[in-house]
Design a protein around this motif. Sequence first.
Motif, PDB file in Angstrom:
ATOM      1  N   HIS A 231      36.796  25.326  47.016  1.00 39.49           N
ATOM      2  CA  HIS A 231      36.145  26.557  46.570  1.00 39.49           C
ATOM      3  C   HIS A 231      37.091  27.727  46.791  1.00 39.49           C
ATOM      4  N   THR A 232      37.183  28.597  45.793  1.00 33.60           N
ATOM      5  CA  THR A 232      38.075  29.743  45.850  1.00 33.60           C
ATOM      6  C   THR A 232      37.320  30.957  46.378  1.00 33.60           C
ATOM      7  N   VAL A 233      37.849  31.562  47.442  1.00 30.23           N
ATOM      8  CA  VAL A 233      37.203  32.718  48.064  1.00 30.23           C
ATOM      9  C   VAL A 233      38.162  33.909  48.043  1.00 30.23           C
ATOM     10  N   PRO A 234      37.799  35.014  47.382  1.00 28.52           N
ATOM     11  CA  PRO A 234      38.664  36.209  47.408  1.00 28.52           C
ATOM     12  C   PRO A 234      38.783  36.738  48.832  1.00 28.52           C
ATOM     13  N   LEU A 235      39.980  37.172  49.201  1.00 29.82           N
ATOM     14  CA  LEU A 235      40.169  37.746  50.531  1.00 29.82           C
ATOM     15  C   LEU A 235      39.558  39.154  50.574  1.00 29.82           C
ATOM     16  N   PRO A 236      38.962  39.530  51.673  1.00 30.27           N
ATOM     17  CA  PRO A 236      38.350  40.869  51.759  1.00 30.27           C
ATOM     18  C   PRO A 236      39.395  41.964  51.663  1.00 30.27           C
ATOM     19  N   GLN A 237      38.980  43.096  51.098  1.00 24.70           N
ATOM     20  CA  GLN A 237      39.907  44.212  50.891  1.00 24.70           C
ATOM     21  C   GLN A 237      40.445  44.758  52.209  1.00 24.70           C
ATOM     22  N   ASP A 238      39.664  44.646  53.272  1.00 18.32           N
ATOM     23  CA  ASP A 238      40.098  45.230  54.537  1.00 18.32           C
ATOM     24  C   ASP A 238      40.831  44.217  55.415  1.00 18.32           C
ATOM     25  N   GLY A 239      41.207  43.089  54.833  1.00 13.91           N
ATOM     26  CA  GLY A 239      41.854  42.039  55.602  1.00 13.91           C
ATOM     27  C   GLY A 239      43.281  41.798  55.186  1.00 13.91           C
ATOM     28  N   GLU A 240      43.612  40.525  55.032  1.00 13.03           N
ATOM     29  CA  GLU A 240      44.987  40.097  54.795  1.00 13.03           C
ATOM     30  C   GLU A 240      45.569  40.682  53.506  1.00 13.03           C
ATOM     31  N   LEU A 241      44.786  40.692  52.441  1.00 13.02           N
ATOM     32  CA  LEU A 241      45.283  41.211  51.166  1.00 13.02           C
ATOM     33  C   LEU A 241      45.599  42.696  51.259  1.00 13.02           C
ATOM     34  N   ALA A 242      44.708  43.466  51.879  1.00 13.64           N
ATOM     35  CA  ALA A 242      44.943  44.899  52.027  1.00 13.64           C
ATOM     36  C   ALA A 242      46.193  45.167  52.852  1.00 13.64           C
ATOM     37  N   ALA A 243      46.397  44.370  53.911  1.00 15.06           N
ATOM     38  CA  ALA A 243      47.578  44.546  54.759  1.00 15.06           C
ATOM     39  C   ALA A 243      48.855  44.264  53.974  1.00 15.06           C
TER      40      ALA A 243
ATOM     41  N   ALA B  24      66.584  37.626  52.530  1.00 14.79           N
ATOM     42  CA  ALA B  24      65.554  38.517  51.995  1.00 14.79           C
ATOM     43  C   ALA B  24      64.429  38.745  52.995  1.00 14.79           C
ATOM     44  N   GLU B  25      63.820  39.909  52.895  1.00 12.47           N
ATOM     45  CA  GLU B  25      62.555  40.156  53.588  1.00 12.47           C
ATOM     46  C   GLU B  25      61.459  39.756  52.614  1.00 12.47           C
ATOM     47  N   VAL B  26      60.676  38.763  52.971  1.00  8.51           N
ATOM     48  CA  VAL B  26      59.677  38.212  52.055  1.00  8.51           C
ATOM     49  C   VAL B  26      58.288  38.711  52.440  1.00  8.51           C
ATOM     50  N   ILE B  27      57.586  39.251  51.448  1.00  6.20           N
ATOM     51  CA  ILE B  27      56.221  39.744  51.662  1.00  6.20           C
ATOM     52  C   ILE B  27      55.269  38.861  50.849  1.00  6.20           C
ATOM     53  N   PRO B  28      54.564  37.942  51.500  1.00  2.00           N
ATOM     54  CA  PRO B  28      53.612  37.102  50.764  1.00  2.00           C
ATOM     55  C   PRO B  28      52.325  37.861  50.478  1.00  2.00           C
ATOM     56  N   VAL B  29      51.801  37.690  49.281  1.00  2.00           N
ATOM     57  CA  VAL B  29      50.535  38.311  48.905  1.00  2.00           C
ATOM     58  C   VAL B  29      49.578  37.198  48.502  1.00  2.00           C
ATOM     59  N   MET B  30      48.611  36.920  49.351  1.00  2.00           N
ATOM     60  CA  MET B  30      47.621  35.886  49.068  1.00  2.00           C
ATOM     61  C   MET B  30      46.312  36.561  48.673  1.00  2.00           C
ATOM     62  N   VAL B  31      45.881  36.308  47.442  1.00  2.00           N
ATOM     63  CA  VAL B  31      44.701  36.971  46.902  1.00  2.00           C
ATOM     64  C   VAL B  31      43.439  36.159  47.167  1.00  2.00           C
ATOM     65  N   TYR B  32      43.601  34.833  47.217  1.00  2.00           N
ATOM     66  CA  TYR B  32      42.452  33.952  47.416  1.00  2.00           C
ATOM     67  C   TYR B  32      42.740  32.957  48.526  1.00  2.00           C
ATOM     68  N   ARG B  33      41.684  32.551  49.196  1.00  2.00           N
ATOM     69  CA  ARG B  33      41.774  31.489  50.201  1.00  2.00           C
ATOM     70  C   ARG B  33      40.966  30.301  49.698  1.00  2.00           C
ATOM     71  N   TRP B  34      41.441  29.109  50.031  1.00  2.00           N
ATOM     72  CA  TRP B  34      40.790  27.892  49.563  1.00  2.00           C
ATOM     73  C   TRP B  34      39.977  27.271  50.698  1.00  2.00           C
ATOM     74  N   THR B  35      38.729  26.935  50.419  1.00  2.00           N
ATOM     75  CA  THR B  35      37.859  26.342  51.422  1.00  2.00           C
ATOM     76  C   THR B  35      37.282  25.024  50.900  1.00  2.00           C
ATOM     77  N   ASP B  36      36.524  24.359  51.736  1.00  2.00           N
ATOM     78  CA  ASP B  36      35.848  23.131  51.306  1.00  2.00           C
ATOM     79  C   ASP B  36      34.860  23.453  50.185  1.00  2.00           C
ATOM     80  N   PRO B  37      34.531  22.467  49.351  1.00  2.00           N
ATOM     81  CA  PRO B  37      33.623  22.718  48.224  1.00  2.00           C
ATOM     82  C   PRO B  37      32.233  23.132  48.685  1.00  2.00           C
ATOM     83  N   LEU B  38      31.543  23.857  47.816  1.00  2.00           N
ATOM     84  CA  LEU B  38      30.193  24.310  48.126  1.00  2.00           C
ATOM     85  C   LEU B  38      29.194  23.155  48.105  1.00  2.00           C
TER      86      LEU B  38
ATOM     87  N   VAL C  29      51.403  34.362  46.185  1.00  2.00           N
ATOM     88  CA  VAL C  29      51.334  32.911  46.383  1.00  2.00           C
ATOM     89  C   VAL C  29      50.086  32.342  45.733  1.00  2.00           C
ATOM     90  N   HIS C  30      50.078  31.047  45.572  1.00  2.00           N
ATOM     91  CA  HIS C  30      48.961  30.357  44.924  1.00  2.00           C
ATOM     92  C   HIS C  30      48.804  28.986  45.550  1.00  2.00           C
TER      93      HIS C  30
END
Length: 282
Positions: A50-62, A173-187, A156-157
């Motif tokens: 299951h694909t879960v968007p990361l919260p705006q105030d969490g990892e993606l925002a950082a 290089a200085e690498v900045i990963p941007v993870m938009v979604y996190r993957w979890t177990d199926p619903l 990343v994907h």
Amino acid sequence: MKWENTGVDSTAPEPLRGFTVGITAERKADELASLLTRRGARVVHAPAMHTVPLPQDGELAAATHEVLAGDVDFVVASTGMGFRGWMEAADEAGNGEALRRRLATARLLARGSKATGAIHGAGLRTEWSAPSEESTEVLRYLLDHELSGSRVVVQVHGDPMLSFRQRLTEAGAEVIPVMVYRWTDPLEPHKLDDLIDRTVAGEVHALTFTSAPAAANLLGRAERDGRSEQLRTAVLDGVLLGCVGPVTAVPVEKAGLPHVMPERSRTSSLVKLLTERLSAGS
């Protein structure tokens, strides 16, 4: 579950009639099911993740704030869905325009046509897109440049692309990963359990994978439930594993299982390949 070569023409209207194909995708399930059922296949759909968007105030925002903190030399857009999701999250957080201005000064690289479309949809310009639509080709392109002291943003994907990022870091290089979604177990894990049971019982002729997390979750669930060896036996006995591309195939390869993969990482190409292999009895 070996089957005889029936001589079925893979170009016939319904070359997959009599075959059952398991779909483990969540996001691309409808497209994949439509392509398969039009060819006569019976489809069993069981999302393996299951694909879960990361919260705006969490990892993606950082990650977004880190991108905005300084000049960027290269930006890698790995998926259209992920890049669009990043832009949408930035817009909702109120820094979308600032992010677009920052990215406009960088050299934008796309892993494939969908990522290219997402870049253009954001009003940005793609410098280069990988002809093979594979991450390995993007990495080779980057490593052909002087990366020492550069800042490289990687959207990343699927898996977190750790090896990809490590190679860039080793190149300076200085690498900045941007993870938009996190993957979890199926619903609905019972559906995945049912698909594994059907595969082990010889009721499924092929399993399709369009993402690495889906492949890893199915194999991991079979192992946790004590069905890993039964699943392996079923695959070795003829169940066809179809992976849409090399990134998706990584968990399957690590498990030492045979699989097939189209030359182009396209859902339609995967269905065409499965049609040819199944109707030919191999």
